[in-house]
Design an enzyme around this catalytic site. Structure first.
Site, PDB file in Angstrom:
ATOM      1  N   GLU A 131       0.853  -1.182   0.000  1.00 50.68           N
ATOM      2  CA  GLU A 131       0.000   0.000   0.000  1.00 50.68           C
ATOM      3  C   GLU A 131       0.899   1.245   0.000  1.00 50.68           C
ATOM      4  OE1 GLU A 131      -2.781   0.417   3.255  1.00 50.68           O
ATOM      5  OE2 GLU A 131      -3.726   2.125   2.297  1.00 50.68           O
ATOM      6  N   MET A 147       0.555  -2.787   8.658  1.00 48.94           N
ATOM      7  CA  MET A 147      -0.163  -2.934   7.393  1.00 48.94           C
ATOM      8  C   MET A 147      -1.071  -4.149   7.445  1.00 48.94           C
ATOM      9  SD  MET A 147      -0.800  -1.860   4.398  1.00 48.94           S
ATOM     10  CE  MET A 147      -1.991  -2.724   3.366  1.00 48.94           C
ATOM     11  N   GLU A 148      -2.310  -3.940   6.980  1.00 41.79           N
ATOM     12  CA  GLU A 148      -3.385  -4.918   7.161  1.00 41.79           C
ATOM     13  C   GLU A 148      -3.480  -5.977   6.066  1.00 41.79           C
ATOM     14  OE1 GLU A 148      -3.912  -1.580   6.406  1.00 41.79           O
ATOM     15  OE2 GLU A 148      -5.542  -1.358   4.976  1.00 41.79           O
ATOM     16  N   ASN A 149      -2.374  -6.341   5.383  1.00 41.40           N
ATOM     17  CA  ASN A 149      -2.431  -7.355   4.330  1.00 41.40           C
ATOM     18  C   ASN A 149      -3.307  -8.529   4.753  1.00 41.40           C
ATOM     19  OD1 ASN A 149      -0.079  -5.908   3.134  1.00 41.40           O
ATOM     20  ND2 ASN A 149       0.927  -6.780   4.931  1.00 41.40           N
ATOM     21  N   GLU A 207      -5.491  -2.861  12.706  1.00 42.61           N
ATOM     22  CA  GLU A 207      -5.163  -3.678  11.530  1.00 42.61           C
ATOM     23  C   GLU A 207      -6.107  -4.877  11.436  1.00 42.61           C
ATOM     24  OE1 GLU A 207      -3.290  -2.114   9.611  1.00 42.61           O
ATOM     25  OE2 GLU A 207      -2.436  -0.734  11.081  1.00 42.61           O
ATOM     26  N   HIS A 219      -9.443  -3.912   9.965  1.00 43.09           N
ATOM     27  CA  HIS A 219      -9.395  -3.691   8.513  1.00 43.09           C
ATOM     28  C   HIS A 219      -9.857  -4.923   7.735  1.00 43.09           C
ATOM     29  CE1 HIS A 219      -7.967   0.249   7.510  1.00 43.09           C
ATOM     30  NE2 HIS A 219      -6.807   0.156   8.096  1.00 43.09           N
TER      31      HIS A 219
HETATM   32 ZN    ZN Z   1      -5.454   1.682   8.653  1.00 44.16          ZN
END
Ligand code: ZN
Length: 847
Positions: free
Chosen positions: A119, A253-255, A288, A291
């Site tokens: 992202e 980061m919410e991968n 996260e 998300h």
């Molecule tokens: Zn966020």
């Protein structure tokens, strides 16, 4: 270099859609091969058009369509190729060099571990692809490497010696792709969802860090349960993996199924992490995780809609933290942060709407406005439609848009459909930048009390005239005895000027306005010190109770600065009363005892029509702190003793609140005893909160030389604790010594400036040392400009983000303005400047 901006109004759906992606990674630090097999089909909702894939810094080895070799035309940002006008399979092999990737976007290396950050637009540095969030597809990934742990999104499918395969059944945009390979160990647990599904939870860390994962794992389980209970959202894969990485541009980061975290926001033990660290870890783990539904299952159509996932997810993590801890304290902390970051942004050259309409580099729009103001907008929406309306709207949002790449229009339509409410005017919160000023006057006659409001939003870049916004104003009224006679009522302001009346009152009431900070506005009202002290003593709304004390302190500081007034007895007495009131939550008392920051005071002076001098603000704040210390001298030793926490360290809200109040007392006490108590606490501390709290008190009064050496010797091997050592010295150095302190520390062998955490801990902390950064000789500006230019060469994203140190230049005197603008011009003129930092310098200078 001037890059063309990308415009929201230019949005067009993708010409080609993707049905399936298969990727194979043959990992090698200098020459990783990425093989892709992508099934494309024409988008039935769009006229046929050219076939273009994004790609940056990729060496194309071979490409084929349905197995037949093709020779695409490659340029700096991607490739074009002739393709058939029907579904086809694209295959390609590219080569990339993760070890040379210092920008930390795409596939890179950190401590011999492979890691990704995609992202917003990092995937195009991995392979050629339509790298836009409205192209969603299931991904199958095969990783080949001799490293022991090989991870990607979704569920593990198969693994063998030197390889592993993963499959993510949930269609996702490329920005949610992730891959990790390294010599890692897992701390594991299980979670059973409400419908009985077993989920394996793993936190992957470097060997030796296993003992610092318990809190994050516990926070994850509480987050999963909370999202089921509060939003009816269950987790949807067999495994949930979190990886801690030391070199990371953001927080986390919410991968999908494979969250990647800055190790700072995962690793914690009582010895190495403070109460604040624990609270942040809990909030970010939750953010996260949340998300997964608000961001992943429902994603953004394009990057202009970033607030759709971020504003909502911040709002959700704030609700969660409030439920886990204290809603009153959490609300005050959130507003402090909103004012420190978002109001500051909104008042300067970088002001932009919650949903921007143009950008050059999207990385520059991961801002406080998109995140924090985006969350405030959702809080207002909830207040306007009520809890039941909000719940109905969210249920409809999840049902209607699951699997979609959605927009703010979709989001608001859901609220309109679920509640019948017209949100046309409310939508202006998404399109108008700037913080509305709410001027309040009142009148009382014949038992009728009238509150009159006028709203006005200042000009912001590109937006001169603003229309009235819908402002929910939560109000309560108190009678002169301090009893509440009108409980919290939400007044809905929709006009530029509007009055509201309350009848049948026996005496003129004292109004408590904008309770709970019901809208992100600045209230302007002539109020006396007596009224503020009255509300601090009697208001039933905890936010406004705190706010009254805050306003009182600001008034006093402004008069000390502008008129040379003495610290007012009214403020000192009020602080004494609150500090000693054992019926109040210690965490709340600690917040009341905390004076406004020097940066906050600079803006308050501007709002009062004065030009701030950071050196004067610093000296005056210290003078007031000493006056408070003297006035509270009878109380401080008792408070310090009473707030000691019995038993072993626990990071829960109750104990953390006691320690916060204890450290407030210690900070004031240090001004009276030359740091004797702080020195003793430092020596006896068995946890980082106590150790760092004492250390900070000593540095604040210009002491702590021995502790500075001892702290380093004790923690030289712990990178996260060492960040604190750098940050405290840079942030608390006396103004006249701050720049030289930072220059000396920058030569320290442990100042690994390419690591974003370490860079922020020194240069970022220095920029928050307001009087040190803004010394009249401009040394601070030069120092930060030099470092931003240097960092831009290796990590443009972090350099651009830190350039906001200069966003306050319009506040200051002509000399400082000239020097700050000169520093920005020097940055702008640097040969080879990145698009990221170039755009920021242009916007900061108002170009
Ligand atoms: Zn966020």
């Amino acid at each position: 270099m001037t890059a063309e901006p990308i415009l929201l109004s230019d949005y067009a759906p993708p010409v080609w859609l993707v049905d399936q992606v298969s990727l194979t990674f043959r990992l090698s630090p200098g020459a990783t091969r990425v093989l892709s097999e992508i099934s494309f089909r024409p988008n039935p909702d769009r006229a046929p058009g050219a076939f273009r894939l994004d790609g940056e810094g990729l060496r194309l080895i071979a490409a084929a369509i349905d197995g037949a070799a093709v020779s695409p035309v490659i340029d700096a940002s991607g490739l074009r190729c002739d393709v058939p006008d029907r579904p086809f399979v694209w295959t390609a092999e590219v080569e990339i060099a993760p070890e040379k990737n210092t920008a930390l976007e795409g596939l890179y290396m950190s401590n011999h571990m492979y890691c990704t950050q995609c992202e917003a637009e990092g995937f195009r540095k991995i392979t050629f692809y339509p790298d836009r969030p409205d192209v969603m597809a299931p991904f199958a990934v095969r990783i080949e490497s001799d490293l022991p742990v090989l991870l990607s999104n979704g569920n593990p499918v198969a693994a063998g010696d030197g390889w592993a395969e993963w499959h993510d059944p949930w269609p996702k945009p490329a920005y949610l792709f992730a891959l990790v390979a390294g010599d890692l160990v897992a701390v594991s647990d299980d979670f059973t969802t409400a419908s009985g599904k077993q989920v394996k939870l793993n936190i992957w860390v470097r060997p030796g860090d296993q003992d610092k994962c318990d809190y994050a794992l516990d926070a994850l389980k509480r987050s999963m349960k909370w999202d089921e209970d509060s939003y009816g959202r269950e987790y949807d894969l067999d495994v949930f993996n979190i990886v801690a990485v030391d070199d990371f541009n953001m927080g986390a980061m919410e991968n999908k199924g494979l969250n990647i975290f800055n190790s700072k926001y995962v690793l914690a033990s009582p010895q190495t992490a403070t109460d604040d660290d624990f609270a942040r870890i809990e909030a970010i783990i939750a953010h996260e995780y949340f998300h997964n539904w608000t961001g992943n299952r429902i994603t953004c159509r394009d990057w202009f809609q970033l607030c759709l996932k971020e504003g909502l997810t911040v709002f959700r993590d704030q609700q969660f933290s409030g439920d886990m801890r204290s809603h009153a304290v959490k609300r005050i902390e959130d507003v402090l942060m909103l004012r420190a970051r978002q109001f500051r942004e909104d008042n300067g050259p970088l002001a932009h709407p919650v949903r921007p309409e143009a950008y050059v580099e999207i990385n520059n729009f991961y801002t406080a406005t998109v995140y924090e103001k985006g969350a405030e907008v959702i809080g207002m929406l909830k207040r306007l439609v009520g809890d039941d309306g909000y719940k109905a709207a969210l249920d409809l949002y999840f049902t209607r848009h699951d699997g979609d790449a959605a927009t703010i229009e979709d989001w608001l339509t859901v609220f309109q459909d679920a509640t019948g409410r017209d949100l046309t005017q409310f939508k202006r919160w998404y399109s108008q930048a700037g913080t509305p000023r709410l001027t309040v006057t009142d009148d009382f006659s014949n038992g009728r009390y009238t509150l009159s409001f006028e709203q006005k939003t200042p000009k912001t870049p590109g937006q001169d005239d603003k229309l009235p916004q819908v402002i929910p104003i939560a109000v309560g009224l108190l009678n002169p005895n301090g009893d509440e006679i009108v409980p919290t009522t939400v007044l809905e302001m929709t006009e530029a000027r509007q009055s509201f009346t309350f009848d049948g009152l026996a005496a003129r009431p004292v109004p408590s306005i904008l309770r709970g900070f019901s809208a992100p506005v600045i209230v302007q009202r002539d109020s006396t010190a007596q009224e503020r002290a009255f509300l601090l003593a009697h208001d039933t709304d905890p936010f406004n109770k705190w706010e009254a004390g805050r306003a009182l302190a600001k008034d006093v500081l402004i008069r000390m600065i502008s008129e040379g007034a003495a610290p007012s007895a009214g403020l000192l007495d009020a602080l004494h009363r609150v500090a000693g009131d054992d019926s109040l939550d210690p965490a709340f008392r600690a917040l009341v005892l905390r004076l406004p920051s020097e940066d906050d005071m600079a803006q308050s002076l501007v709002d009062s029509g004065l030009t701030p001098d950071p050196g004067t603000i610093h000296a005056t704040t210290r003078m007031l702190k000493t006056a408070i210390a003297r006035h509270l001298s009878d109380l401080l030793p008792r408070l310090y003793a009473d707030m000691a926490c019995p038993g072993p360290y626990r990071p829960d809200a109750g104990d953390a609140g006691r320690r916060a109040l204890r450290h407030s007392a210690l900070a004031y006490l240090s001004r009276l005893d030359a740091g004797a108590q702080a020195t003793a606490q430092y020596a006896a501390a068995d946890n980082m909160t106590d150790q760092l709290g004492a250390f900070a008190c000593l540095l604040e009064i210009g002491a702590g030389a021995a502790e500075t050496r001892a702290f380093y010797d004790q923690w030289a091997d712990d990178r996260l604790v060492l960040d604190k050592w750098f940050a405290l010295q840079a942030g608390l150095a006396a103004p006249e010594r701050a720049a030289s302190t930072v220059k000396t520390l920058a030569k320290h062998p442990d100042f690994d400036w390419k690591n974003p955490n370490r860079f922020r801990s020194l240069i970022g902390a220095f920029a928050t040392n307001a009087a040190g950064f803004h010394t009249p000789d401009g040394a601070g500006y030069d120092l930060v400009a030099d470092w931003l230019i240097r960092l831009d060469g290796v990590n443009p994203q972090t350099a651009a983000r830190m350039s906001t140190a200069f966003e306050t230049w319009p506040r200051y005197d002509a000399d400082r303005q000239d020097m700050m603008r000169a520093a920005l011009s020097r940055i702008r003129a640097h040969p080879g400047l990145s698009r990221d930092l170039g755009e920021m310098a242009d916007r900061l200078m108002g170009a």
